[in-house]
Scaffold this active site. Sequence first.
Site, PDB file in Angstrom:
ATOM      1  N   GLU A 277      -6.276 -10.876  -0.714  1.00 32.67           N
ATOM      2  CA  GLU A 277      -6.973 -10.587   0.499  1.00 32.67           C
ATOM      3  C   GLU A 277      -8.625 -10.495   0.220  1.00 32.67           C
ATOM      4  O   GLU A 277      -9.328  -9.586   0.671  1.00 32.67           O
ATOM      5  CB  GLU A 277      -6.579  -9.242   1.131  1.00 32.67           C
ATOM      6  CG  GLU A 277      -5.094  -9.243   1.383  1.00 32.67           C
ATOM      7  CD  GLU A 277      -4.702  -7.915   2.243  1.00 32.67           C
ATOM      8  OE1 GLU A 277      -5.506  -7.132   2.905  1.00 32.67           O
ATOM      9  OE2 GLU A 277      -3.546  -7.678   2.265  1.00 32.67           O
TER      10      GLU A 277
ATOM     11  N   GLU B  42       0.790  -1.305  -0.148  1.00 23.71           N
ATOM     12  CA  GLU B  42      -0.081  -0.070   0.031  1.00 23.71           C
ATOM     13  C   GLU B  42       0.933   1.221   0.148  1.00 23.71           C
ATOM     14  O   GLU B  42       0.534   2.246   0.888  1.00 23.71           O
ATOM     15  CB  GLU B  42      -0.830  -0.048   1.348  1.00 23.71           C
ATOM     16  CG  GLU B  42      -1.754  -1.376   1.273  1.00 23.71           C
ATOM     17  CD  GLU B  42      -2.807  -1.292   2.506  1.00 23.71           C
ATOM     18  OE1 GLU B  42      -2.275  -0.461   3.601  1.00 23.71           O
ATOM     19  OE2 GLU B  42      -3.610  -1.881   2.474  1.00 23.71           O
TER      20      GLU B  42
END
Length: 343
Positions: A256, A152
Amino acid sequence: MSLRKKYQPYFKMGAAIPGRVLKEESVLRHITEEYDSITCENDMKPENLLDAAANQAQPEKYDRNPALTFEKVEPYMDFAAANGIGVRGHTLVWHNQTPRWFFTKDYCADEDAPLADRKTMLARLESYIRTVVETTQERWPGVIYAWDVVNEAVLEEGLRESLWLRSVGEDFVLQAFRFARKYVKPGTALFYNDYDTFLPWKREAVYEYILKPLLAEGLVDGMGMQTHLTMETSLEEYETSLRYFGALPLQVQITELDIHNPDASDSSMERLARRYQKLFEILLQAKNDRTANITGVTFWGLGDDMSWLSAFRKERSYPLLFDGKLRPKKAYYAVLEAADEKE
Ligand code: GLA
């Protein structure tokens, strides 16, 4: 039949798990039946590997060589090694769940302690990556098959503001991948992992600021699409991103996966099932027509009761394939069905 058996011809099937389930025999049986990969939900993140007490007690000793502890990851790794299950290493470098004191001069935990200089932080970064990678490789050879080296790191306008960016500088992503490449054994894939990668601006930012420079140096092997979806996320945009990353010389892993759904009614769970089915049809299609080399799909949690989404969304969520008692939901059968259509 089970997820891993059904999907064995295509890609690994995994789940993120919390440490407490490693003591529950019935859950462990469930995991070995359904999955051939696990991710530590939190325990392999820097806040859990960094030994706060040791570093802060002897900052001069550990200044460029941070002390780590593998106590929390041991049960996962022992379980995976004993059962022939692979582990996705998650995650080496992240702005979140990494304590501020790791970035400060003398590991000082005061709120406003000054940051360490670039040279020190580069040394800490290299030492951290080296110790994590080498220790897990030596103690559990071949178990970790992929690392999320950086998680991220981008926003629309460039790199996200973070303590990594402030202390090391613009090249912290490149440096992290260089160190990871230096220490991982060949065969372990290096991934960049991010959320909302189905958004057009996000896929372009990820390519521009992260993948392009890494590919130029041969430092990245895979793109991790987190895939936290809702009932509204456009699966067309999702497919466009999948094919966009798939067109690069990279593996793609869904790292995820969950689909937020606050309505547990039968009809809503039926809609969830159809959405999962559609998503897996997209994944299988891309795999089969070679437009994306998908090598793994990991669900973020084992069953609805364990999902992070209820806390995050501030409403009860029913986002996964299994209910709170790990009984298969309609979505489970729909995912198996998607693979049947391909046979
Ligand atoms: C991000 C991280 C994961 C996890 C989820 C939410 O996606 O990559 O490790 O923390 O948020 O739980």
